[in-house]
Design a protein around this motif. Structure first.
Motif, PDB file in Angstrom:
ATOM      1  N   LEU A   1      -4.561   1.796  11.064  1.00 36.29           N
ATOM      2  CA  LEU A   1      -4.506   2.924  10.129  1.00 36.29           C
ATOM      3  C   LEU A   1      -3.449   2.635   9.080  1.00 36.29           C
ATOM      4  O   LEU A   1      -2.329   2.213   9.409  1.00 36.29           O
ATOM      5  CB  LEU A   1      -4.164   4.220  10.858  1.00 36.29           C
ATOM      6  N   VAL A   2      -3.801   2.846   7.807  1.00 35.13           N
ATOM      7  CA  VAL A   2      -2.885   2.500   6.724  1.00 35.13           C
ATOM      8  C   VAL A   2      -2.966   3.556   5.619  1.00 35.13           C
ATOM      9  O   VAL A   2      -4.021   4.121   5.340  1.00 35.13           O
ATOM     10  CB  VAL A   2      -3.223   1.089   6.171  1.00 35.13           C
ATOM     11  N   ARG A   3      -1.807   3.842   4.995  1.00 33.69           N
ATOM     12  CA  ARG A   3      -1.723   4.736   3.838  1.00 33.69           C
ATOM     13  C   ARG A   3      -0.876   4.066   2.767  1.00 33.69           C
ATOM     14  O   ARG A   3      -0.039   3.200   3.058  1.00 33.69           O
ATOM     15  CB  ARG A   3      -1.069   6.068   4.213  1.00 33.69           C
ATOM     16  N   ALA A   4      -1.086   4.495   1.521  1.00 33.43           N
ATOM     17  CA  ALA A   4      -0.284   4.001   0.401  1.00 33.43           C
ATOM     18  C   ALA A   4      -0.170   5.089  -0.649  1.00 33.43           C
ATOM     19  O   ALA A   4      -0.999   6.015  -0.692  1.00 33.43           O
ATOM     20  CB  ALA A   4      -0.907   2.748  -0.207  1.00 33.43           C
ATOM     21  N   ARG A   5       0.849   4.995  -1.500  1.00 34.80           N
ATOM     22  CA  ARG A   5       0.993   5.964  -2.578  1.00 34.80           C
ATOM     23  C   ARG A   5      -0.189   5.892  -3.532  1.00 34.80           C
ATOM     24  O   ARG A   5      -0.674   6.905  -4.023  1.00 34.80           O
ATOM     25  CB  ARG A   5       2.307   5.704  -3.340  1.00 34.80           C
ATOM     26  N   ALA A  49      -5.644   1.598  -5.242  1.00 33.50           N
ATOM     27  CA  ALA A  49      -5.149   0.215  -5.267  1.00 33.50           C
ATOM     28  C   ALA A  49      -5.186  -0.392  -3.872  1.00 33.50           C
ATOM     29  O   ALA A  49      -5.491  -1.584  -3.705  1.00 33.50           O
ATOM     30  CB  ALA A  49      -3.727   0.185  -5.835  1.00 33.50           C
ATOM     31  N   LEU A  50      -4.906   0.437  -2.868  1.00 36.77           N
ATOM     32  CA  LEU A  50      -4.962  -0.042  -1.487  1.00 36.77           C
ATOM     33  C   LEU A  50      -6.388  -0.427  -1.113  1.00 36.77           C
ATOM     34  O   LEU A  50      -6.612  -1.489  -0.515  1.00 36.77           O
ATOM     35  CB  LEU A  50      -4.437   1.034  -0.545  1.00 36.77           C
ATOM     36  N   ARG A  51      -7.343   0.410  -1.479  1.00 39.55           N
ATOM     37  CA  ARG A  51      -8.749   0.086  -1.198  1.00 39.55           C
ATOM     38  C   ARG A  51      -9.148  -1.245  -1.832  1.00 39.55           C
ATOM     39  O   ARG A  51      -9.803  -2.074  -1.206  1.00 39.55           O
ATOM     40  CB  ARG A  51      -9.664   1.193  -1.719  1.00 39.55           C
ATOM     41  N   GLU A  63      -1.117  -7.025  10.930  1.00 36.37           N
ATOM     42  CA  GLU A  63      -0.548  -8.102  10.116  1.00 36.37           C
ATOM     43  C   GLU A  63      -1.461  -8.462   8.953  1.00 36.37           C
ATOM     44  O   GLU A  63      -1.002  -8.651   7.809  1.00 36.37           O
ATOM     45  CB  GLU A  63      -0.302  -9.341  10.983  1.00 36.37           C
ATOM     46  N   ALA A  64      -2.783  -8.544   9.229  1.00 30.62           N
ATOM     47  CA  ALA A  64      -3.731  -8.886   8.170  1.00 30.62           C
ATOM     48  C   ALA A  64      -3.794  -7.796   7.109  1.00 30.62           C
ATOM     49  O   ALA A  64      -3.893  -8.075   5.907  1.00 30.62           O
ATOM     50  CB  ALA A  64      -5.113  -9.135   8.770  1.00 30.62           C
ATOM     51  N   VAL A  65      -3.731  -6.538   7.545  1.00 31.26           N
ATOM     52  CA  VAL A  65      -3.771  -5.419   6.603  1.00 31.26           C
ATOM     53  C   VAL A  65      -2.524  -5.406   5.733  1.00 31.26           C
ATOM     54  O   VAL A  65      -2.583  -5.262   4.503  1.00 31.26           O
ATOM     55  CB  VAL A  65      -3.907  -4.082   7.354  1.00 31.26           C
ATOM     56  N   GLY A  66      -1.362  -5.576   6.368  1.00 30.46           N
ATOM     57  CA  GLY A  66      -0.105  -5.603   5.617  1.00 30.46           C
ATOM     58  C   GLY A  66      -0.046  -6.753   4.624  1.00 30.46           C
ATOM     59  O   GLY A  66       0.443  -6.594   3.498  1.00 30.46           O
ATOM     60  N   GLN A  67      -0.582  -7.906   5.025  1.00 37.10           N
ATOM     61  CA  GLN A  67      -0.563  -9.068   4.142  1.00 37.10           C
ATOM     62  C   GLN A  67      -1.451  -8.857   2.930  1.00 37.10           C
ATOM     63  O   GLN A  67      -1.086  -9.212   1.795  1.00 37.10           O
ATOM     64  CB  GLN A  67      -1.026 -10.311   4.908  1.00 37.10           C
ATOM     65  N   ALA A  77      -2.200  -5.998   1.522  1.00 36.20           N
ATOM     66  CA  ALA A  77      -1.522  -5.059   0.628  1.00 36.20           C
ATOM     67  C   ALA A  77      -0.369  -5.738  -0.100  1.00 36.20           C
ATOM     68  O   ALA A  77      -0.165  -5.544  -1.308  1.00 36.20           O
ATOM     69  CB  ALA A  77      -1.021  -3.863   1.424  1.00 36.20           C
ATOM     70  N   ALA A  78       0.402  -6.557   0.622  1.00 37.70           N
ATOM     71  CA  ALA A  78       1.540  -7.240   0.009  1.00 37.70           C
ATOM     72  C   ALA A  78       1.092  -8.209  -1.074  1.00 37.70           C
ATOM     73  O   ALA A  78       1.722  -8.318  -2.129  1.00 37.70           O
ATOM     74  CB  ALA A  78       2.331  -7.978   1.083  1.00 37.70           C
TER      75      ALA A  78
END
Length: 296
Positions: free
Chosen positions: A222-226, A230-232, A256-260, A262-263
């Motif tokens: 589960l992930v959220r962003a401001r 852009a996250l999608r 880890e894959a999701v965070g990468q 986004a980064a």
């Protein structure tokens, strides 16, 4: 054992089942899951010799169903509880099947008692049966020849909660005594309660399969962003499957894959954590993309 190898079925240009492979081992219950139109029933019909495959093969105990001399003694099948002679009584329906399989007629009474259709219920015409009673009769027919394999398509339809609980115990006991069960059902909680392994199909293709515990331990992230859009875009660019939930975006991938992803896109996250939701959540995540494609 049930073995399905590169099984495909096309109707004209439409691939109903596309290169499906899996195995069901003795002593296990395999849950066969997928949304409507995913290819589950077509796959089961090909295993049982009712629909010829375009390519690939399916065997039970090393042989195609049509090559079995007395298939009812080796495989118990319930694909449609309504496909029974409405004018016969429950006892007569089992009696005809017993005669066809060369069984002692005493097996009829034993199986009717096992599924709770003895006494007055056995003497009623099938046309007067409720759907739940027809399911019980179908299970009695599947079990009549004391097979080592069961192939069941939506066997809990029409059963009340007590009947569903009874069926779960029956299937679990069958597998614990060394039998093989392939179970297709939309009742995900019941499948989760009884299955050892899962095969999930979407759009005619296998989207996941394996040990139930291992599959459910990877429920996604589960992930959220401001900046949600852009996250999608960042997740799509990383080839990750995304579905929107009340708790944020659910991604079928490790954190880890999701965070990468986004980064790499410079997206600032406000939440990133493993998801937990059991089989229902896993099913929705795995089949979301195939359902979307089928609707195009």
């Amino acid at each position: 054992m049930i073995s399905v190898e590169n099984l495909s079925k096309r109707y004209g240009r439409h691939p109903a089942v596309d290169d499906v492979s899996f195995r069901c081992e003795p002593g296990t219950v395999t849950g066969f899951l997928g949304p409507n139109g995913a290819g589950k029933s077509t796959t089961l019909r090909m295993i049982c010799g009712l629909t010829p495959p375009t390519t690939g093969r399916a065997t039970v105990s090393g042989r195609p169903y049509r090559d079995l001399e007395n298939p009812g003694r080796e495989i118990g099948v319930l694909l449609d509880a309504s496909a029974q002679h409405a004018g016969r009584t429950g006892r007569e329906a089992l009696g005809v099947a017993a005669y066809t399989m060369g069984l002692d007629r005493r097996a009829v009474a034993a199986k009717l008692e096992l599924v709770g259709l003895d006494g007055a219920a056995a003497r009623r015409r099938v046309r007067a049966y409720s759907l739940g009673m027809r399911q019980r009769l179908g299970l009695a027919l599947a079990l009549l020849g004391d097979p080592r394999v069961l192939i069941l398509d939506e066997p809990a339809n029409g059963l009340d909660p007590e009947g569903i609980f009874w069926m779960r115990g029956l299937l679990r006991d069958f597998a614990d005594r060394g039998g093989t069960v392939l179970l297709s059902s939309h009742l995900l909680r019941e499948v989760e309660a009884v299955a050892d392994r899962l095969v999930v199909i979407g759009g005619g293709r296998i989207v996941a399969q394996g040990d139930k515990t291992e599959l459910l331990s990877g429920g996604g992230t589960l992930v959220r962003a401001r900046d949600g859009e852009a996250l999608r875009r960042s997740l799509a660019a990383g080839g990750l499957t995304v579905r929107e939930t009340d708790d944020g975006l659910l991604v079928h991938a490790e954190t880890e894959a999701v965070g990468q992803a986004a980064a790499d896109a410079g997206v600032v996250l406000t939440e990133l954590r493993p998801a937990a939701g059991g089989l229902e959540q896993l099913f929705l995540t795995l089949t979301a993309e195939s359902t979307k494609e089928a609707g195009k």
